[in-house]
Design an enzyme around this catalytic site. Structure first.
Site, PDB file in Angstrom:
ATOM      1  N   TYR A 125       0.872  -1.184   0.000  1.00 54.29           N
ATOM      2  CA  TYR A 125       0.000   0.000   0.000  1.00 54.29           C
ATOM      3  C   TYR A 125       0.909   1.236   0.000  1.00 54.29           C
ATOM      4  O   TYR A 125       1.526   1.571   1.016  1.00 54.29           O
ATOM      5  CB  TYR A 125      -0.889   0.044   1.243  1.00 54.29           C
TER       6      TYR A 125
ATOM      7  N   LEU B 291     -18.186  -1.215   2.376  1.00 50.17           N
ATOM      8  CA  LEU B 291     -18.893  -0.116   1.699  1.00 50.17           C
ATOM      9  C   LEU B 291     -18.663  -0.184   0.188  1.00 50.17           C
ATOM     10  O   LEU B 291     -18.906   0.788  -0.528  1.00 50.17           O
ATOM     11  CB  LEU B 291     -18.420   1.241   2.241  1.00 50.17           C
TER      12      LEU B 291
ATOM     13  N   ARG C 285     -16.024   0.018  -1.426  1.00 51.82           N
ATOM     14  CA  ARG C 285     -15.044   1.078  -1.779  1.00 51.82           C
ATOM     15  C   ARG C 285     -15.702   2.437  -1.949  1.00 51.82           C
ATOM     16  O   ARG C 285     -15.294   3.258  -2.778  1.00 51.82           O
ATOM     17  CB  ARG C 285     -14.291   0.663  -3.039  1.00 51.82           C
ATOM     18  N   GLY C 286     -16.734   2.654  -1.168  1.00 50.98           N
ATOM     19  CA  GLY C 286     -17.396   3.959  -1.175  1.00 50.98           C
ATOM     20  C   GLY C 286     -18.728   3.946  -1.908  1.00 50.98           C
ATOM     21  O   GLY C 286     -19.601   4.774  -1.645  1.00 50.98           O
TER      22      GLY C 286
ATOM     23  N   SER D 294     -21.648   3.806   0.346  1.00 51.96           N
ATOM     24  CA  SER D 294     -21.496   4.679   1.513  1.00 51.96           C
ATOM     25  C   SER D 294     -22.593   5.724   1.635  1.00 51.96           C
ATOM     26  O   SER D 294     -22.761   6.347   2.682  1.00 51.96           O
ATOM     27  CB  SER D 294     -20.149   5.413   1.451  1.00 51.96           C
TER      28      SER D 294
HETATM   29  N1  LIG Z   1      -7.318  -8.262   1.412  1.00 51.75           N
HETATM   30  C1  LIG Z   1      -7.584  -7.525   0.368  1.00 51.75           C
HETATM   31  O1  LIG Z   1      -7.440  -7.949  -0.773  1.00 51.75           O
HETATM   32  C2  LIG Z   1      -8.061  -6.120   0.581  1.00 51.75           C
HETATM   33  C3  LIG Z   1      -8.537  -5.379  -0.503  1.00 51.75           C
HETATM   34  C4  LIG Z   1      -9.006  -4.094  -0.277  1.00 51.75           C
HETATM   35  C5  LIG Z   1      -9.015  -3.577   1.015  1.00 51.75           C
HETATM   36  N2  LIG Z   1      -8.523  -4.299   2.043  1.00 51.75           N
HETATM   37  C6  LIG Z   1      -8.460  -3.745   3.423  1.00 51.75           C
HETATM   38  O2  LIG Z   1      -9.752  -3.392   3.845  1.00 51.75           O
HETATM   39  C7  LIG Z   1      -9.785  -2.008   4.222  1.00 51.75           C
HETATM   40  C8  LIG Z   1     -11.139  -1.418   3.880  1.00 51.75           C
HETATM   41  O3  LIG Z   1     -11.392  -1.600   2.504  1.00 51.75           O
HETATM   42  P1  LIG Z   1     -11.849  -0.481   1.538  1.00 51.75           P
HETATM   43  O4  LIG Z   1     -11.094   0.738   1.868  1.00 51.75           O
HETATM   44  O5  LIG Z   1     -11.828  -0.962   0.159  1.00 51.75           O
HETATM   45  O6  LIG Z   1     -13.317  -0.391   1.925  1.00 51.75           O
HETATM   46  P2  LIG Z   1     -14.581   0.435   2.141  1.00 51.75           P
HETATM   47  O7  LIG Z   1     -14.672   0.710   3.596  1.00 51.75           O
HETATM   48  O8  LIG Z   1     -15.610  -0.370   1.463  1.00 51.75           O
HETATM   49  O9  LIG Z   1     -14.444   1.784   1.313  1.00 51.75           O
HETATM   50  C9  LIG Z   1     -13.697   2.826   1.773  1.00 51.75           C
HETATM   51  C10 LIG Z   1     -14.087   4.081   1.049  1.00 51.75           C
HETATM   52  O10 LIG Z   1     -15.422   4.413   1.388  1.00 51.75           O
HETATM   53  C11 LIG Z   1     -15.553   5.807   1.572  1.00 51.75           C
HETATM   54  N3  LIG Z   1     -16.417   6.122   2.741  1.00 51.75           N
HETATM   55  C12 LIG Z   1     -17.495   6.898   2.742  1.00 51.75           C
HETATM   56  N4  LIG Z   1     -18.060   6.960   3.950  1.00 51.75           N
HETATM   57  C13 LIG Z   1     -17.316   6.215   4.759  1.00 51.75           C
HETATM   58  C14 LIG Z   1     -17.392   5.914   6.135  1.00 51.75           C
HETATM   59  N5  LIG Z   1     -18.328   6.389   6.932  1.00 51.75           N
HETATM   60  N6  LIG Z   1     -16.446   5.115   6.671  1.00 51.75           N
HETATM   61  C15 LIG Z   1     -15.470   4.608   5.885  1.00 51.75           C
HETATM   62  N7  LIG Z   1     -15.344   4.876   4.546  1.00 51.75           N
HETATM   63  C16 LIG Z   1     -16.264   5.677   3.998  1.00 51.75           C
HETATM   64  C17 LIG Z   1     -14.143   6.335   1.789  1.00 51.75           C
HETATM   65  O11 LIG Z   1     -13.917   7.316   0.794  1.00 51.75           O
HETATM   66  P3  LIG Z   1     -13.711   8.834   1.186  1.00 51.75           P
HETATM   67  O12 LIG Z   1     -12.590   8.870   2.159  1.00 51.75           O
HETATM   68  O13 LIG Z   1     -13.349   9.433  -0.131  1.00 51.75           O
HETATM   69  O14 LIG Z   1     -15.016   9.269   1.721  1.00 51.75           O
HETATM   70  C18 LIG Z   1     -13.203   5.202   1.531  1.00 51.75           C
HETATM   71  O15 LIG Z   1     -12.270   5.520   0.537  1.00 51.75           O
HETATM   72  C19 LIG Z   1      -8.632  -1.381   3.436  1.00 51.75           C
HETATM   73  O16 LIG Z   1      -8.198  -0.198   4.030  1.00 51.75           O
HETATM   74  C20 LIG Z   1      -7.616  -2.487   3.511  1.00 51.75           C
HETATM   75  O17 LIG Z   1      -6.953  -2.436   4.751  1.00 51.75           O
HETATM   76  C21 LIG Z   1      -8.068  -5.569   1.841  1.00 51.75           C
END
Ligand SMILES: NC(=O)c1ccc[n+]([C@@H]2O[C@H](COP(=O)([O-])OP(=O)(O)OC[C@H]3O[C@@H](n4cnc5c(N)ncnc54)[C@H](OP(=O)(O)O)[C@@H]3O)[C@@H](O)[C@H]2O)c1
Length: 334
Positions: A59, A209, A211-212, A215
């Site tokens: 990352y 979420l 990836r947003g 959300s």
């Molecule tokens: N193992 C794997 O292959 C893999 C793959 C992907 C992720 N992950 C892990 O899972 C974690 C979470 O995944 P993700 O970031 O894809 O997931 P997510 O939580 O589905 O999406 C995050 C995005 O949602 C938006 N968002 C809007 N409101 C939110 C709220 N209240 N709380 C949190 N986010 C909000 C944020 O964008 P804004 O900031 O622009 O509002 C953020 O960029 C990652 O950080 C990583 O550590 C693992």
């Protein structure tokens, strides 16, 4: 907000807060992020009692780990459980080159992560994907050696299918499988979740979420940075995104009837799937974090769950969760 409860990652893993913070978007993939606000968000999470921080050495090619090092500076080492993924290979411009989970690579990646993080051990260490050219027993065996040497506490996996999970778990107890799980990504329910439950492996759910997209803050007119990975993700493509956002609006009506936001309803839904599941949220700001933690105050009744299922049927998403090339790399999709 009430104090956070804890959940144990499967039968073999550590107790962690019932929700974790994913730090990926603070250094990569989702357009620009603010370093000071990212650190403030991690501090706010820890201060609220959140203990599980998820990252990966790829990352931001080490930057996310350096960010964690700064955020954790001066804190007690045992205040946070740090979960690190390794194995993805990238070039200097960030392009993906493949995956390496050979035993020697495991130890090499780990050595670099320990230095970057400034810690003597990593709590949960996991290959980010299955390396198709290396038997999982060899990868997990090498991490097991690092457990015995005190550099790693628990072994996790990411995006593997049930058969790989069984083989890995027979080599060394697996604490948790990290896998995408949300209202619109429910493939895990078919075989993988039952296998994890049978083996006593916990689930850390990411993309709750989508990836947003789920959300409630997304719009199809949103400008994406040139390197934002959502540009290439099928669910964000024109046509698909409109249909997906139309479903989100039906969820909004249900969420509002409970005094919640869309994001809170989506997180609460994953959280309601079982005590062996810990949702990871990708909050990058204190405001998003506060919203995400608010999900824990919501109780979804059987009626709410049925209503949500009607609004967002299990196969209701338009578009796959990754593009074709990446879908082919997912052991969990075989
Ligand atoms: N193992 C794997 O292959 C893999 C793959 C992907 C992720 N992950 C892990 O899972 C974690 C979470 O995944 P993700 O970031 O894809 O997931 P997510 O939580 O589905 O999406 C995050 C995005 O949602 C938006 N968002 C809007 N409101 C939110 C709220 N209240 N709380 C949190 N986010 C909000 C944020 O964008 P804004 O900031 O622009 O509002 C953020 O960029 C990652 O950080 C990583 O550590 C693992």
């Amino acid at each position: 907000m009430a104090a956070l409860n804890s959940r144990t990652l499967g039968r073999f893993g550590p107790a962690v807060s019932e929700i974790g913070l994913g730090c990926l978007g603070m250094s990569d993939f989702y357009g620009p992020a603010d370093t000071a606000e990212s650190i403030a968000t991690i501090h706010a999470a820890l201060d609220a009692g959140l203990t599980l921080l998820d990252s990966g050495d790829y990352y931001g090619m080490g930057r996310n780990e350096l960010l964690l090092r700064d955020a954790l500076y001066g804190r007690r080492r045992d205040q946070a459980l740090v979960s690190i993924k390794f194995g993805a290979l990238r070039d200097p411009a960030g392009a993906w080159l493949g995956f390496d989970a050979r035993p020697a690579a495991v130890k090499n990646f780990l050595a670099h992560s320990l230095r970057r993080l400034g810690v003597s051990y990593i709590d949960i260490y996991r290959p980010g994907r299955l390396d198709p050219s290396v038997p999982i027993e060899e990868t997990v065996g090498a991490i097991g050696e690092m457990v015995n040497a005190g550099y790693v506490r628990y072994i996790g996996l990411s995006e593997v299918g049930a058969a790989t999970l069984r083989r890995a778990h027979a080599t060394h107890p697996i604490s948790d499988l990290q896998i995408e799980y949300s209202l619109i990504s429910r493939g895990v329910e078919r075989e993988i979740l039952p296998a994890a439950r049978e083996l006593g492996v916990g689930i850390t759910a990411y993309g709750v979420l989508s990836r947003g997209l789920l959300s409630g803050h997304w719009s199809d007119t949103r400008e994406l940075a040139p390197n934002d990975i959502r540009r290439g993700m099928p669910r964000f493509q024109q046509g698909n995104v409109d249909r997906n956002l139309a479903m989100v609006e039906t969820l909004r009506a249900i969420a509002e009837s409970k005094g919640a936001t869309v994001a809170q309803a989506a997180i609460a839904w994953v959280h309601s799937r079982g005590d062996d599941i810990v949702p990871l949220v990708g909050a990058r700001t204190r405001a998003r974090l506060a919203e995400a933690l608010g999900a824990l105050d919501i109780t979804l009744t059987a009626e709410d769950l049925a209503e949500i299922e009607r609004a967002i049927p299990p196969d209701g998403a338009s578009g796959t969760r990754y593009d074709e090339r990446q879908m082919r790399m997912l052991d969990s999709e075989r």
